[in-house]
Write a protein that holds these residues in place. Structure first.
Motif, PDB file in Angstrom:
ATOM      1  N   GLY A 459       0.800  -1.230   0.000  1.00 12.59           N
ATOM      2  CA  GLY A 459       0.000   0.000   0.000  1.00 12.59           C
ATOM      3  C   GLY A 459       0.823   1.265   0.000  1.00 12.59           C
ATOM      4  O   GLY A 459       2.005   1.276  -0.336  1.00 12.59           O
ATOM      5  N   GLY A 460       0.176   2.353   0.409  1.00 11.07           N
ATOM      6  CA  GLY A 460       0.798   3.674   0.397  1.00 11.07           C
ATOM      7  C   GLY A 460       1.576   3.944   1.661  1.00 11.07           C
ATOM      8  O   GLY A 460       1.138   4.699   2.541  1.00 11.07           O
ATOM      9  N   GLY A 461       2.749   3.350   1.745  1.00 12.99           N
ATOM     10  CA  GLY A 461       3.536   3.453   2.970  1.00 12.99           C
ATOM     11  C   GLY A 461       3.961   4.852   3.325  1.00 12.99           C
ATOM     12  O   GLY A 461       4.086   5.187   4.511  1.00 12.99           O
ATOM     13  N   ILE A 462       4.177   5.711   2.338  1.00 12.34           N
ATOM     14  CA  ILE A 462       4.675   7.052   2.654  1.00 12.34           C
ATOM     15  C   ILE A 462       3.690   7.831   3.511  1.00 12.34           C
ATOM     16  O   ILE A 462       4.085   8.666   4.333  1.00 12.34           O
ATOM     17  CB  ILE A 462       5.002   7.835   1.363  1.00 12.34           C
ATOM     18  N   PHE A 463       2.399   7.545   3.358  1.00 12.74           N
ATOM     19  CA  PHE A 463       1.412   8.311   4.107  1.00 12.74           C
ATOM     20  C   PHE A 463       1.498   8.060   5.610  1.00 12.74           C
ATOM     21  O   PHE A 463       1.098   8.902   6.413  1.00 12.74           O
ATOM     22  CB  PHE A 463       0.007   8.003   3.600  1.00 12.74           C
ATOM     23  N   SER A 464       2.019   6.902   5.985  1.00 16.67           N
ATOM     24  CA  SER A 464       2.137   6.617   7.414  1.00 16.67           C
ATOM     25  C   SER A 464       3.177   7.501   8.086  1.00 16.67           C
ATOM     26  O   SER A 464       3.172   7.657   9.307  1.00 16.67           O
ATOM     27  CB  SER A 464       2.485   5.143   7.635  1.00 16.67           C
ATOM     28  N   THR A 465       4.082   8.116   7.283  1.00 13.62           N
ATOM     29  CA  THR A 465       5.102   9.010   7.857  1.00 13.62           C
ATOM     30  C   THR A 465       4.653  10.464   7.843  1.00 13.62           C
ATOM     31  O   THR A 465       5.336  11.319   8.398  1.00 13.62           O
ATOM     32  CB  THR A 465       6.420   8.894   7.066  1.00 13.62           C
ATOM     33  N   LEU A 466       3.513  10.743   7.210  1.00 13.55           N
ATOM     34  CA  LEU A 466       3.023  12.112   7.101  1.00 13.55           C
ATOM     35  C   LEU A 466       1.909  12.370   8.113  1.00 13.55           C
ATOM     36  O   LEU A 466       1.594  11.532   8.955  1.00 13.55           O
ATOM     37  CB  LEU A 466       2.523  12.363   5.672  1.00 13.55           C
ATOM     38  N   GLU A 467       1.292  13.553   8.024  1.00 14.90           N
ATOM     39  CA  GLU A 467       0.254  13.921   8.981  1.00 14.90           C
ATOM     40  C   GLU A 467      -0.885  12.903   9.005  1.00 14.90           C
ATOM     41  O   GLU A 467      -1.460  12.612  10.056  1.00 14.90           O
ATOM     42  CB  GLU A 467      -0.315  15.304   8.640  1.00 14.90           C
ATOM     43  N   GLY A 469      -0.773   9.853   8.771  1.00 12.47           N
ATOM     44  CA  GLY A 469      -0.423   8.637   9.487  1.00 12.47           C
ATOM     45  C   GLY A 469      -0.434   8.753  10.993  1.00 12.47           C
ATOM     46  O   GLY A 469      -0.162   7.775  11.695  1.00 12.47           O
ATOM     47  N   ASP A 470      -0.733   9.946  11.498  1.00  9.98           N
ATOM     48  CA  ASP A 470      -0.821  10.111  12.946  1.00  9.98           C
ATOM     49  C   ASP A 470      -1.948   9.224  13.495  1.00  9.98           C
ATOM     50  O   ASP A 470      -3.007   9.098  12.860  1.00  9.98           O
ATOM     51  CB  ASP A 470      -1.099  11.582  13.281  1.00  9.98           C
ATOM     52  N   PRO A 471      -1.727   8.596  14.630  1.00  4.13           N
ATOM     53  CA  PRO A 471      -2.759   7.691  15.187  1.00  4.13           C
ATOM     54  C   PRO A 471      -4.134   8.332  15.354  1.00  4.13           C
ATOM     55  O   PRO A 471      -5.149   7.628  15.348  1.00  4.13           O
ATOM     56  CB  PRO A 471      -2.170   7.287  16.544  1.00  4.13           C
ATOM     57  N   THR A 472      -4.192   9.655  15.481  1.00  2.00           N
ATOM     58  CA  THR A 472      -5.491  10.319  15.642  1.00  2.00           C
ATOM     59  C   THR A 472      -6.362  10.210  14.390  1.00  2.00           C
ATOM     60  O   THR A 472      -7.561  10.456  14.448  1.00  2.00           O
ATOM     61  CB  THR A 472      -5.300  11.801  15.997  1.00  2.00           C
ATOM     62  N   HIS A 473      -5.735   9.855  13.247  1.00  2.00           N
ATOM     63  CA  HIS A 473      -6.502   9.719  12.010  1.00  2.00           C
ATOM     64  C   HIS A 473      -6.653   8.252  11.604  1.00  2.00           C
ATOM     65  O   HIS A 473      -6.902   7.942  10.441  1.00  2.00           O
ATOM     66  CB  HIS A 473      -5.810  10.482  10.881  1.00  2.00           C
ATOM     67  N   ALA A 474      -6.534   7.372  12.563  1.00  2.00           N
ATOM     68  CA  ALA A 474      -6.506   5.935  12.262  1.00  2.00           C
ATOM     69  C   ALA A 474      -7.836   5.409  11.733  1.00  2.00           C
ATOM     70  O   ALA A 474      -7.867   4.399  11.031  1.00  2.00           O
ATOM     71  CB  ALA A 474      -6.111   5.153  13.521  1.00  2.00           C
ATOM     72  N   THR A 475      -8.936   6.075  12.023  1.00  2.00           N
ATOM     73  CA  THR A 475     -10.251   5.554  11.651  1.00  2.00           C
ATOM     74  C   THR A 475     -10.347   5.277  10.154  1.00  2.00           C
ATOM     75  O   THR A 475     -10.827   4.216   9.728  1.00  2.00           O
ATOM     76  CB  THR A 475     -11.360   6.546  12.061  1.00  2.00           C
ATOM     77  N   HIS A 476      -9.894   6.224   9.340  1.00  2.00           N
ATOM     78  CA  HIS A 476     -10.029   6.080   7.886  1.00  2.00           C
ATOM     79  C   HIS A 476      -8.683   5.873   7.195  1.00  2.00           C
ATOM     80  O   HIS A 476      -8.646   5.782   5.963  1.00  2.00           O
ATOM     81  CB  HIS A 476     -10.710   7.321   7.296  1.00  2.00           C
ATOM     82  N   PHE A 477      -7.606   5.792   7.958  1.00  2.00           N
ATOM     83  CA  PHE A 477      -6.293   5.771   7.321  1.00  2.00           C
ATOM     84  C   PHE A 477      -6.124   4.568   6.390  1.00  2.00           C
ATOM     85  O   PHE A 477      -5.706   4.722   5.245  1.00  2.00           O
ATOM     86  CB  PHE A 477      -5.173   5.744   8.378  1.00  2.00           C
ATOM     87  N   GLU A 478      -6.432   3.385   6.878  1.00  2.00           N
ATOM     88  CA  GLU A 478      -6.094   2.178   6.120  1.00  2.00           C
ATOM     89  C   GLU A 478      -6.809   2.141   4.773  1.00  2.00           C
ATOM     90  O   GLU A 478      -6.213   1.813   3.742  1.00  2.00           O
ATOM     91  CB  GLU A 478      -6.433   0.933   6.936  1.00  2.00           C
ATOM     92  N   ARG A 479      -8.063   2.538   4.758  1.00  2.00           N
ATOM     93  CA  ARG A 479      -8.812   2.469   3.508  1.00  2.00           C
ATOM     94  C   ARG A 479      -8.443   3.600   2.546  1.00  2.00           C
ATOM     95  O   ARG A 479      -8.255   3.374   1.350  1.00  2.00           O
ATOM     96  CB  ARG A 479     -10.311   2.522   3.791  1.00  2.00           C
ATOM     97  N   VAL A 480      -8.313   4.838   3.075  1.00  2.00           N
ATOM     98  CA  VAL A 480      -8.172   6.004   2.219  1.00  2.00           C
ATOM     99  C   VAL A 480      -6.716   6.282   1.841  1.00  2.00           C
ATOM    100  O   VAL A 480      -6.429   6.736   0.731  1.00  2.00           O
ATOM    101  CB  VAL A 480      -8.797   7.243   2.900  1.00  2.00           C
ATOM    102  N   PHE A 481      -5.781   5.992   2.763  1.00  2.00           N
ATOM    103  CA  PHE A 481      -4.375   6.291   2.500  1.00  2.00           C
ATOM    104  C   PHE A 481      -3.516   5.033   2.412  1.00  2.00           C
ATOM    105  O   PHE A 481      -2.664   4.904   1.537  1.00  2.00           O
ATOM    106  CB  PHE A 481      -3.819   7.212   3.590  1.00  2.00           C
ATOM    107  N   GLY A 482      -3.740   4.090   3.322  1.00  2.00           N
ATOM    108  CA  GLY A 482      -2.963   2.857   3.301  1.00  2.00           C
ATOM    109  C   GLY A 482      -3.202   2.047   2.036  1.00  2.00           C
ATOM    110  O   GLY A 482      -2.295   1.446   1.480  1.00  2.00           O
ATOM    111  N   THR A 483      -4.426   2.032   1.570  1.00  2.00           N
ATOM    112  CA  THR A 483      -4.858   1.373   0.325  1.00  2.00           C
ATOM    113  C   THR A 483      -4.205   0.010   0.095  1.00  2.00           C
ATOM    114  O   THR A 483      -3.498  -0.199  -0.892  1.00  2.00           O
ATOM    115  CB  THR A 483      -4.609   2.277  -0.902  1.00  2.00           C
ATOM    116  N   PRO A 484      -4.402  -0.953   0.987  1.00  2.00           N
ATOM    117  CA  PRO A 484      -3.829  -2.286   0.755  1.00  2.00           C
ATOM    118  C   PRO A 484      -4.422  -2.923  -0.498  1.00  2.00           C
ATOM    119  O   PRO A 484      -5.590  -2.726  -0.821  1.00  2.00           O
ATOM    120  CB  PRO A 484      -4.238  -3.057   2.019  1.00  2.00           C
TER     121      PRO A 484
END
Length: 546
Positions: A459-467, A469-484
Motif C-alpha cells: 500500500g501507500g507506505g509514505i502516508f504513514s510518515t506524514l500527517e 499517518g498520525d494515530p489520531t486519524h486511524a479511523t479512515h487511514f487504512e482504507r483512504v491512505f494505506g490502500t492495501p
C-alpha cells in the motif's frame, strides 16, 4: 488595512523596485485598489501615472512608453470586457518583444460561472501571446502573503524583460480582489508590508551571464536538488561548505557531502546556525530542506543557468546563472557538520538494519549497484530511503520533475537500454503495479539487462510518515491512505514470464542481488508498513540524543 489594499500597496511597491517608472490605468471599480496604489506612488514621485478612459488606448499608450524608455510598463484594467480590449496591444507587444505587464483585476474565483456582474473567465485570456500568466490568489489576512506577492511580481517582471529567456514580451497577472476595494480602518496587517532593503524581492540575473562571486562569511550550506550537476559539488568543496545532495542530484560525491543531512536538520542544533543557502537543481525530497528554504532568517541564492527557477517558499534573494567562489570558509563549519554526520551514521545504520526496512533495502541495493552502476529510483518512499543510505557514488536517475510514480518501470527499461549494461531499479509496490505493463516487451524488441527491486509494504507506505499517518486519524487511514491491495507480485511477474525472487530478510536480499543481471528480472522485498513511522521517529530520536 484590508487585504485588497495591502495587496495593491505591495504589488505597486515591488513593481517600482523591479524597475517600473511609468504606469497606465483605465478606471474601473474592481481595479480600484491598484489604481489608488499607483496614484499614491505618483503623488510621492516614485513613478509617473497615466490615466485613459479606453482600455485599447491605454494598452497602446503603454506600448509607446515601453518603446520610448525600454522599461517594463504595467497597464491596469477592471474585470470583464475591459481585459479583452487589451488583446491588440498584447499581440503587438508579443510580436515586438515588449515588456508589457497586464494587471487584470478580477472577481474572486467563487463568482465565476454564477452570472455575477462583469465576471467571466479571464484565465489565460491572451493565450500563447504572453510569456507568463499567473493568477494571484485572492488576498487574505495571513502571514506569508507578502513574500508570495513580491516574489511573483519579481518573477513576472523577469519574464517580461526576458531576463532568463532573452525573449521579452507581455505577461499577465490576473488579480482577484474582494471587497472592500478602498482603504478602510481596521487592524494592522499581521506582517510587515516592506520589501527588501536592497531592491527587488528577487534579483534575477540574466541567463548566460557571467558567474556571480560568492565569498565566505555567512554560515553557508549548499543544497543540490534533482539535476543539480557537479557544479554544486565544486562550489561546496571550493567554499568548504556542507553539501546536502539528493540521490538524483548528480552531485552526491566528495568530502563535503553530508549523508544524514535530512535527519540532522531535524535533530541537531547546527541547523539553527545556518545563515545562507546556495540552491542548485530542483530540491523535491525533504520537508526539512523545504523548511530551511522558507526560513526568513536565511539568505537563499538560487543557481539556475537558464529558464525558470525553483523558489516555492518565495524567499529567494537572488537568482544567478553560476557561482564563482572567491575564498574558502576557514572556520570549522564544515568540520562540525562532518563530525555530526560521522556520529549519525552508526545510529542510523543500527535502526535501519533491524530487520528488513525501506532504508535498509535501499542501502543493500546501493551496495549491489556499485560505483560503476546505474540505478533508477521511484518517487515516494524509495528515493527518500536511498537519501538516508550511505553515500555510494552511483549514477542515479529519478523522475523528479513532478515526483510522480507514473511510468517508473518503463523509465527504467528505457534507461537500461540506453545504458547498454546492468541496471537496477528501486521501486515501491504501488509504482510497480501502476506501470506493470512496462514488463510487456514484444519478442522482436530489444531487451535490457535490468533488475527491478520492489519494496512491497502492501500500500501507500509514505502516508504513514506524514500527517495522515498520525494515530489520531486511524479511523479512515487504512482504507483512504494505506490502500492495501494484497496483490501476488510473483503471479503478476509469471503472467509476463518475468523471472521473480522473493526476499524476506537482508541476507536473502543480498543473495538475490549477487546474481548476474541478464535480461529483466524482479526481486520482491516485503516489509511491514507499520514500521515506517516508528523507524522515522527512532532515527530522529537517536540523532537528538547525540
Amino acid at each position: 488595512m484590508n487585504p485588497s489594499t495591502a495587496f495593491a500597496t505591495v504589488v505597486v511597491d515591488e513593481l517600482i523596485r523591479s524597475g517600473v517608472r511609468e504606469a497606465v490605468v483605465a478606471p474601473g471599480s474592481r481595479s480600484a485598489p491598484l489604481a489608488l496604489a499607483f496614484a499614491a506612488a505618483d503623488r510621492e514621485g516614485r513613478l509617473r501615472l497615466h490615466v485613459r478612459i479606453d482600455e485599447r488606448t491605454a494598452g497602446f499608450l503603454a506600448i509607446g512608453l515601453i518603446r520610448g524608455t525600454g522599461l517594463p510598463v504595467p497597464v491596469v484594467t477592471t474585470s470583464g470586457t475591459a481585459v479583452a480590449n487589451l488583446h491588440p496591444a498584447v499581440l503587438e507587444a508579443s510580436h515586438s518583444g515588449l515588456p508589457l505587464i497586464v494587471l487584470s483585476a478580477d472577481r474572486p474565483p467563487a463568482l465565476r460561472g454564477s452570472g455575477a456582474n462583469q465576471t467571466t473567465d479571464q484565465l489565460k485570456v491572451f493565450g500563447s501571446a504572453v510569456r507568463l500568466f499567473h493568477e494571484m490568489g485572492t488576498p487574505v489576512r495571513e502571514v506569508g502573503q507578502v513574500a508570495y506577492w513580491r516574489s511573483q511580481v519579481a518573477r513576472a517582471v523577469a519574464n517580461a524583460v526576458g531576463a532568463r529567456s532573452a525573449d521579452p514580451g507581455p505577461v499577465q497577472l490576473n488579480c482577484p480582489l474582494s471587497e472592500p476595494l478602498v482603504p478602510t480602518d481596521g487592524p494592522d496587517w499581521p506582517e510587515s508590508l516592506a520589501g527588501r532593503s536592497t531592491g527587488p524581492w528577487t534579483a534575477v540575473h540574466a541567463a548566460g551571464g557571467p558567474p556571480t562571486a560568492v565569498s565566505p562569511g555567512p554560515k553557508t550550506v549548499v543544497v543540490a536538488g534533482d539535476g543539480a550537476s557537479q557544479a554544486a559539488r565544486l562550489v561546496a568543496e571550493a567554499g568548504q561548505w556542507p553539501l546536502f545532495a539528493e540521490p538524483s542530484s548528480r552531485a552526491r560525491i566528495g568530502p563535503a557531502v553530508i549523508s544524514a543531512y535530512r535527519l540532522l536538520l531535524q535533530a541537531n542544533a547546527l541547523a539553527g546556525e545556518i545563515q545562507r543557502v546556495l540552491v542548485f537543481g530542483h530540491p523535491t525530497l525533504s520537508r526539512p530542506i523545504s523548511k530551511l528554504l522558507a526560513r526568513p532568517d536565511v539568505e537563499v541564492v538560487v543557481v539556475s543557468p537558464t529558464g525558470p527557477w525553483p523558489d516555492p517558499a518565495r524567499r529567494a534573494a537572488s537568482v544567478v546563472t553560476g557561482l564563482e567562489v572567491t575564498g574558502a570558509d576557514t572556520t570549522d563549519w564544515l568540520e562540525r557538520w562532518q563530525r555530526a554526520d560521522q556520529l549519525a551514521r552508526p545510529a542510523i545504520d543500527k535502526v535501519v538494519t533491524d530487520g528488513l526496512t525501506g532504508p535498509g533495502v535501499a542501502a543493500i541495493v546501493g551496495e549491489a549497484v556499485g560505483a560503476d552502476g546505474m540505478l533508477v529510483v521511484a518517487s515516494s518512499n524509495p528515493v527518500r530511503d536511498l537519501d538516508l543510505a550511505p553515500v555510494v557514488p552511483i549514477r542515479t536517475i529519478a523522475n523528479r520533475g513532478l515526483a510522480g510514480i507514473d511510468g517508473t518501470i518503463s523509465t527504467a527499461v528505457g534507461a537500461a537500454l540506453a545504458n547498454a549494461g546492468p541496471t537496477y531499479a528501486l521501486i515501491g509496490d504501488l509504482a510497480f503495479l501502476h506501470d506493470s505493463n512496462g514488463l510487456i516487451i514484444g519478442p522482436d524488441e530489444a531487451r535490457p539487462d535490468l533488475r527491478i527491486v520492489v519494496v512491497n509494504d502492501n500500500g501507500g507506505g509514505i502516508f504513514s510518515t506524514l500527517e495522515q499517518g498520525d494515530p489520531t486519524h486511524a479511523t479512515h487511514f487504512e482504507r483512504v491512505f494505506g490502500t492495501p491491495h494484497n496483490t501476488d507480485l510473483g503471479a503478476l511477474c509469471a503472467a509476463t514470464s518475468t523471472p521473480y525472487t522473493l526476499a524476506e530478510t537482508p541476507e536473502t536480499l543480498r543473495a538475490a542481488l549477487t546474481r548476474t543481471v541478464a535480461g529483466v528480472d524482479v526481486v520482491e522485498a516485503r516489509i511491514p508498513r507499520t514500521t515506517h513511522r516508528p523507524v522515522t521517529e527512532a532515527l530522529v530520536a537517536a540523532l537528538s540524543q547525540q
